[in-house]
Design an enzyme around this catalytic site. Structure first.
Site, PDB file in Angstrom:
ATOM      1  N   LYS A  93      -2.404  -1.676  -3.626  1.00 17.83           N
ATOM      2  CA  LYS A  93      -3.213  -0.451  -3.619  1.00 17.83           C
ATOM      3  C   LYS A  93      -2.322   0.766  -3.790  1.00 17.83           C
ATOM      4  O   LYS A  93      -1.310   0.837  -3.098  1.00 17.83           O
ATOM      5  CB  LYS A  93      -3.941  -0.391  -2.276  1.00 17.83           C
ATOM      6  N   LYS A 145       0.849  -1.195   0.000  1.00 17.74           N
ATOM      7  CA  LYS A 145       0.000   0.000   0.000  1.00 17.74           C
ATOM      8  C   LYS A 145       0.881   1.240   0.000  1.00 17.74           C
ATOM      9  O   LYS A 145       1.685   1.445   0.908  1.00 17.74           O
ATOM     10  CB  LYS A 145      -0.909  -0.016   1.233  1.00 17.74           C
ATOM     11  N   GLU A 199       7.302  -6.371   1.755  1.00 17.83           N
ATOM     12  CA  GLU A 199       6.030  -6.225   2.468  1.00 17.83           C
ATOM     13  C   GLU A 199       5.150  -7.453   2.265  1.00 17.83           C
ATOM     14  O   GLU A 199       4.509  -7.937   3.196  1.00 17.83           O
ATOM     15  CB  GLU A 199       5.287  -4.969   1.990  1.00 17.83           C
ATOM     16  N   TYR A 257     -15.166   1.356  -6.457  1.00 19.32           N
ATOM     17  CA  TYR A 257     -16.403   2.115  -6.262  1.00 19.32           C
ATOM     18  C   TYR A 257     -17.342   1.920  -7.453  1.00 19.32           C
ATOM     19  O   TYR A 257     -18.506   2.276  -7.370  1.00 19.32           O
ATOM     20  CB  TYR A 257     -16.072   3.602  -6.033  1.00 19.32           C
ATOM     21  N   ARG A 287     -10.365  10.497   1.577  1.00 17.88           N
ATOM     22  CA  ARG A 287     -10.151  11.211   2.835  1.00 17.88           C
ATOM     23  C   ARG A 287     -11.190  12.300   3.035  1.00 17.88           C
ATOM     24  O   ARG A 287     -11.544  12.618   4.173  1.00 17.88           O
ATOM     25  CB  ARG A 287      -8.720  11.752   2.893  1.00 17.88           C
TER      26      ARG A 287
HETATM   27  C1  PBG Z   1      -7.471   3.640   5.709  1.00 11.61           C
HETATM   28  C2  PBG Z   1      -7.725   3.535   4.261  1.00 11.61           C
HETATM   29  C3  PBG Z   1      -7.531   4.488   3.247  1.00 11.61           C
HETATM   30  C4  PBG Z   1      -8.015   3.934   2.068  1.00 11.61           C
HETATM   31  C5  PBG Z   1      -8.458   2.655   2.384  1.00 11.61           C
HETATM   32  N1  PBG Z   1      -8.243   2.415   3.740  1.00 11.61           N
HETATM   33  C6  PBG Z   1      -7.029   5.878   3.319  1.00 11.61           C
HETATM   34  C7  PBG Z   1      -5.615   6.140   3.562  1.00 11.61           C
HETATM   35  O1  PBG Z   1      -4.791   5.230   3.701  1.00 11.61           O
HETATM   36  O2  PBG Z   1      -5.306   7.325   3.668  1.00 11.61           O
HETATM   37  C8  PBG Z   1      -8.057   4.624   0.736  1.00 11.61           C
HETATM   38  C9  PBG Z   1      -9.081   4.109  -0.203  1.00 11.61           C
HETATM   39  C10 PBG Z   1      -9.375   4.983  -1.380  1.00 11.61           C
HETATM   40  O3  PBG Z   1      -8.721   6.000  -1.648  1.00 11.61           O
HETATM   41  O4  PBG Z   1     -10.311   4.614  -2.076  1.00 11.61           O
HETATM   42  N2  PBG Z   1      -6.130   3.702   6.088  1.00 11.61           N
END
Ligand code: PBG
Length: 323
Positions: A246, A192, A231, A311, A202
């Site tokens: 991600k 990630k 990781e 989404y 956010r």
């Molecule tokens: C929580 C989380 C995030 C996303 C998924 N879980 C936000 C972040 O890491 O700041 C992002 C998902 C998206 O942008 O669709 N940590």
């Protein structure tokens, strides 16, 4: 002469040789839920809502009816309910815990995944416990484990840790096992990145860090494949059941790499900013939303993603159904 065009001559031939599949079960719909009694549209993510517990049930019902792979839930709290330790994340009566119980009661067959993180519940918006301006890795582990256990206790089928703390998968596995949830799988956000593509999320979850950024825990996009392999290797060894990459489109190489190197399903999270860019361009009439989304999903599947968190899940499933 070699003539690749022969096999593209008509739809019957193209259909015959097409090997990449895309079905509703390959798609997981992220859903936001808040304690308000009405759903609120998310301005930077047209078509997505902060659901009330009631409208969440409707969205989940649609996901079940469409045959999606599942839903993943994110809680949204008002500022006055957030605190430095993110208690809302592991509260038995927390918004996500309530949501899971309702969904599992109403749609027992629908797979419900819980995102396991603190950032939507902490007043400072970071994914863990702060000491000064530093996120304390090891103190955060216990809270993440507690969060996962509360989600499993509420009935979550899968927990998905996304905080990017070292050792989080092991801590969560241990916590789940000790609490009697040895059969609850972990979908790890293993690879990630600290990504600008999370911007709209956010806004949606009101989870932007109050200061600084997440670069001391999320990965550096320029680090290279060694960091992704490391990781993934750690989460694999700590007991992750599935590995996630991600964001998605800028990281296709890593989806492929994990698919080749590990004997576990690989998922891709096609994130909020990626969604909003497509919707915005489509609203302007610059691209064909349906065609771009399905093409991209085929790309993610071809790269090696067993399933995609997107989404566009419900919409894409409807498009697939209408042929
Ligand atoms: C929580 C989380 C995030 C996303 C998924 N879980 C936000 C972040 O890491 O700041 C992002 C998902 C998206 O942008 O669709 N940590």
């Amino acid at each position: 002469m070699e003539r690749p065009r022969r096999l593209r001559k008509n739809e019957s031939l193209r259909r015959l040789v097409r090997e990449v599949t895309l079905e509703p079960r390959h798609l997981v719909q992220p859903l936001f839920v808040h304690l308000g009694k009405d759903p609120e549209p998310i301005p930077s993510m047209p078509g997505q809502y902060r659901h009330s517990l009631i409208s969440l049930e409707e969205a989940a019902g649609e996901a079940a009816e469409l045959g999606l792979g599942g839903v993943i839930l994110f809680g949204v709290l008002p500022a006055e309910l957030k605190d430095d330790l993110g208690h809302g994340a592991y509260d038995e009566e927390g918004v996500v815990q309530q949501a899971i119980r309702r969904l599992k009661r109403r749609y027992p067959e629908l797979l419900v995944i819980a995102d396991t993180c603190l950032c939507e519940y902490t007043a400072h918006g970071h994914c863990g416990v702060l000491h000064g301006h530093d996120v304390d890795n090891d103190e955060t582990l216990a809270l993440l484990a507690k969060t996962a256990v509360s989600q499993a206790a509420a009935g979550a089928d899968v927990v998905a840790p996304s905080a990017m703390m070292d050792g989080q998968v092991a801590a969560i596995r241990k916590g789940l096992d000790a609490a009697g949830f040895k059969d609850t799988p972990i979908l790890s956000y293993a690879v990630k990145y600290a990504s600008a593509f999370y911007g709209p999320f956010r806004d949606a979850a009101d989870s932007a860090p109050a200061f600084g950024d997440r670069k001391t825990y999320q990965m550096d996009p320029a680090a290279g494949t060694w960091d992704a392999l490391r990781e993934a290797r750690l989460d694999d060894a700590e007991g992750a059941d599935m590995l996630m990459v991600k964001p998605a489109m800028a990281y296709l190489d890593l989806i492929r790499l994990l698919k080749e190197r590990f004997d576990k399903p690989v998922a891709a999270y096609w994130v909020s900013g990626e969604y909003s860019m497509i919707v915005a361009a489509a609203e302007r009439g610059w691209i064909d939303e349906r065609a771009v989304v399905l093409e991209s999903l085929f790309g993610l599947r071809r790269a090696g993603a067993q399933f995609v968190l997107t989404y566009h899940a419900a919409k894409a499933a409807r498009w697939l159904r209408s042929g």
